[in-house]
Structures are given as structure tokens and as C-alpha cells.
Design a protein around this motif. Structure first.
Motif, short mmCIF file in Angstrom:
data_model
loop_
_atom_site.label_atom_id
_atom_site.label_comp_id
_atom_site.label_asym_id
_atom_site.label_seq_id
_atom_site.Cartn_x
_atom_site.Cartn_y
_atom_site.Cartn_z
N VAL A 118 0.81 -1.22 0.00
CA VAL A 118 0.00 0.00 0.00
C VAL A 118 0.84 1.27 0.00
CG1 VAL A 118 -1.70 1.32 1.33
CG2 VAL A 118 -1.97 -1.16 1.05
N ASP A 119 1.90 1.30 0.80
CA ASP A 119 2.65 2.54 0.94
C ASP A 119 3.32 2.96 -0.37
OD1 ASP A 119 1.79 2.26 3.50
OD2 ASP A 119 3.77 2.16 4.43
N GLU A 120 3.87 2.02 -1.09
CA GLU A 120 4.48 2.32 -2.39
C GLU A 120 3.43 2.84 -3.36
OE1 GLU A 120 7.67 2.11 -5.39
OE2 GLU A 120 7.66 2.12 -3.21
N LEU A 121 2.28 2.19 -3.40
CA LEU A 121 1.22 2.61 -4.31
C LEU A 121 0.65 3.97 -3.92
CD1 LEU A 121 -0.55 -0.85 -4.60
CD2 LEU A 121 0.64 0.33 -6.46
N ALA A 122 0.50 4.20 -2.63
CA ALA A 122 -0.07 5.47 -2.16
C ALA A 122 0.85 6.64 -2.49
CB ALA A 122 -0.31 5.40 -0.65
N ILE A 123 2.14 6.49 -2.19
CA ILE A 123 3.05 7.62 -2.28
C ILE A 123 3.61 7.81 -3.69
CG2 ILE A 123 5.28 8.50 -1.45
CD1 ILE A 123 4.58 7.06 1.24
N ARG A 124 3.93 6.71 -4.36
CA ARG A 124 4.62 6.82 -5.65
C ARG A 124 3.72 6.65 -6.86
NH1 ARG A 124 9.86 7.31 -4.41
NH2 ARG A 124 10.62 6.37 -2.47
N ARG A 125 2.48 6.26 -6.65
CA ARG A 125 1.56 6.16 -7.77
C ARG A 125 0.39 7.14 -7.59
NH1 ARG A 125 5.51 3.87 -8.36
NH2 ARG A 125 5.90 1.70 -8.98
N ILE A 126 -0.37 6.97 -6.51
CA ILE A 126 -1.52 7.85 -6.29
C ILE A 126 -1.05 9.30 -6.07
CG2 ILE A 126 -3.44 8.41 -4.76
CD1 ILE A 126 -3.99 5.96 -6.46
N GLY A 127 -0.02 9.50 -5.30
CA GLY A 127 0.44 10.86 -4.99
C GLY A 127 0.74 11.70 -6.23
N PRO A 128 1.60 11.23 -7.14
CA PRO A 128 1.88 12.00 -8.35
C PRO A 128 0.65 12.24 -9.22
CG PRO A 128 3.62 10.41 -7.98
CD PRO A 128 2.53 10.09 -7.00
N ILE A 129 -0.24 11.23 -9.32
CA ILE A 129 -1.46 11.42 -10.10
C ILE A 129 -2.33 12.50 -9.47
CG2 ILE A 129 -3.61 10.30 -10.81
CD1 ILE A 129 -2.01 7.69 -11.08
N LEU A 130 -2.42 12.50 -8.15
CA LEU A 130 -3.18 13.53 -7.44
C LEU A 130 -2.64 14.91 -7.74
CD1 LEU A 130 -5.10 14.60 -5.15
CD2 LEU A 130 -3.22 14.07 -3.57
N ARG A 131 -1.33 15.08 -7.66
CA ARG A 131 -0.74 16.41 -7.86
C ARG A 131 -0.89 16.89 -9.30
NH1 ARG A 131 2.45 14.06 -4.01
NH2 ARG A 131 4.10 13.28 -5.38
N ALA A 132 -0.98 15.95 -10.23
CA ALA A 132 -1.15 16.32 -11.64
C ALA A 132 -2.60 16.62 -11.98
CB ALA A 132 -0.62 15.21 -12.54
N ASP A 133 -3.53 16.13 -11.16
CA ASP A 133 -4.95 16.29 -11.47
C ASP A 133 -5.73 16.41 -10.17
OD1 ASP A 133 -7.52 16.29 -12.49
OD2 ASP A 133 -7.45 14.24 -13.29
N ARG A 134 -5.55 17.52 -9.50
CA ARG A 134 -6.18 17.69 -8.19
C ARG A 134 -7.71 17.67 -8.30
NH1 ARG A 134 -2.58 18.52 -4.32
NH2 ARG A 134 -0.55 19.41 -4.85
N ALA A 135 -8.24 18.33 -9.30
CA ALA A 135 -9.70 18.39 -9.43
C ALA A 135 -10.29 17.01 -9.66
CB ALA A 135 -10.07 19.33 -10.58
N GLY A 136 -9.57 16.18 -10.39
CA GLY A 136 -10.10 14.86 -10.70
C GLY A 136 -9.93 13.83 -9.60
#
Length: 229
Positions: A118-136
Motif C-alpha cells: 500500500v505505501d508504495e502505491l499510495a506515495i509513488r503512484r496515487i500521490g503524483p497522479i493527485l498532484r497532476a490532477d487535483r480536481a479529478g
């Protein structure tokens, strides 16, 4: 969806060749894993993946996500799931890291259901996607913060670790607050970790947050203030 089966086989056979049965039981015990280990250390696995992925180019997003999920869903050894995570973040496929992949990562987070996944997926996958598309993606993280699944909640809390000045403090606050009254270790530790990390960038904000939330667990409070007193 159609996975690249030769790539899946190449990864599995490569891990089998690197297997060290003498190390596997200790690795499984340390991780408290029901799934068996091959006994392959991370440096060996990384070298294997670098070699194999360079030789097997995936042609499109559909094949990419199908191959990741096939490797993940049909894994018999934990290193195969680690390899699926490695494949999901391979540099050649960064262009596909967007909100469309969040459901794939959600499946891996919920079914992985342990910190090493979970931690790898949360920080290194979900995190960058979030920062690139905050509204989404922000609405999804807010929903996860209030979800009944522990690992969705932990993901919402820690997904901004490493974001520094790009941290959305409103999202961080709203991700943490639903878990403040919880005694669950992985939530308390996650809260402390997220706050401790952001304290490197904004120590006064973290101090104020801790002061304003007296219900924080002792663990969360200690972790949050660890380097700022």
C-alpha cells in the motif's frame, strides 16, 4: 483486456531462477505474509525487472494495465506482486500515469492490504497522479478518507508524503480528521508519518495542527513532532 503473457512469464521465470529457498521463510515471517516468498532480495528483483522490461515494450495503455493486473492477480509469490508494482511505475509508461489508472491502483491497494504494497502505491503512484490532477482525484481521496477499508483510508492520509510545497493542506486535514479517534495502528502511524514529513516543509503549520487536534493519539503526536519539538 489482453495482457502481454510473454512478459508475465519472463518475470516469473526470472524470479524463479533467482529464488533462494533458504531466505524465503524469514522474509515471509518478517512481512507476516500468507503468500509465500521466493527469497529474492529487492536489488536482484530490480535488476531483473530492468533487464526484462527493457526487452518487452508494451504497446498501449490497455496492454500495460492488463499486464500489471494479470501479474498481480495471479501471483503465487509475493515478489511477483512487487514486480507488478515495479512494472506499474516503469519509466517508459509514465505518460499513462493519470486518473484513469486510479481504479487499478485501488484494486491493488485493497487486495494487497498490507503496508509493503500500500505505501508504495499510495506515495509513488496515487500521490503524483493527485498532484497532476487535483480536481479529478481529490474527491476520490476524500471519499477514501471516510471509507470503511483501512488501506483506502491510509492511502488518503499518506498519499502526499514527499509533496513538500505542493501539499494540499486542506486535503491533508480532511484525510486525517476522520481517523483521529481511531486506535488502529496503521492509521495512527500514517497520520504521524504524513505530519512528520510535512513538518520538514511547514513546521509551524504542523505544530498548529497538532495543537488544534487534541484528540490525536500519542503515537500520531510523537511522530508529527519528532523533529520539531
Amino acid at each position: 483486456m489482453s495482457a502481454d503473457e510473454p512478459l508475465v512469464r519472463a518475470i516469473r521465470s526470472g524470479l524463479a531462477e533467482l529464488a533462494d529457498p533458504a531466505k524465503a521463510p524469514a522474509m515471509q515471517a518478517y512481512m507476516k505474509s500468507a503468500m509465500a516468498f521466493r527469497g529474492v532480495a529487492k536489488p536482484q528483483r530490480s535488476a531483473l525487472l530492468e533487464r526484462v522490461l527493457a526487452d518487452h515494450k508494451l504497446p498501449d495503455r490497455v496492454t500495460f494495465s492488463a499486464t500489471v493486473l494479470t501479474l498481480w492477480r495471479t501471483a503465487e509469490f509475493r515478489e511477483e506482486r512487487y514486480a507488478a508494482i515495479d512494472l506499474s511505475g516503469y519509466r517508459a509508461y509514465r505518460r499513462w500515469q493519470d486518473a484513469e489508472l486510479v481504479p487499478m491502483y485501488e484494486e491493488m491497494i485493497v487486495s494487497g492490504a498490507w503496508w509493503d504494497h500500500v505505501d508504495e502505491l499510495a506515495i509513488r503512484r496515487i500521490g503524483p497522479i493527485l498532484r497532476a490532477d487535483r480536481a479529478g482525484v481529490t474527491p476520490t481521496m476524500l471519499a477514501w478518507a471516510n471509507d470503511g477499508d483501512l488501506w483506502r483510508r491510509r492511502t488518503a492520509i499518506i498519499c502526499q508524503v514527499g509533496a513538500k510545497e505542493d501539499t494540499d493542506t486542506d486535503l491533508l486535514t480532511r484525510a486525517i480528521e476522520p481517523a483521529i479517534a481511531e486506535a488502529e495502528f496503521f492509521l495512527c502511524k500514517g497520520i504521524g508519518w504524513a505530519l512528520r514529513d510535512y513538518a520538514k516543509t511547514a513546521p509551524e503549520w504542523v505544530r498548529s495542527f497538532v495543537d488544534d487536534h487534541p484528540g490525536l493519539s500519542g503515537l500520531s503526536r510523537r511522530e508529527a513532532l519528532k523533529h520539531i519539538g
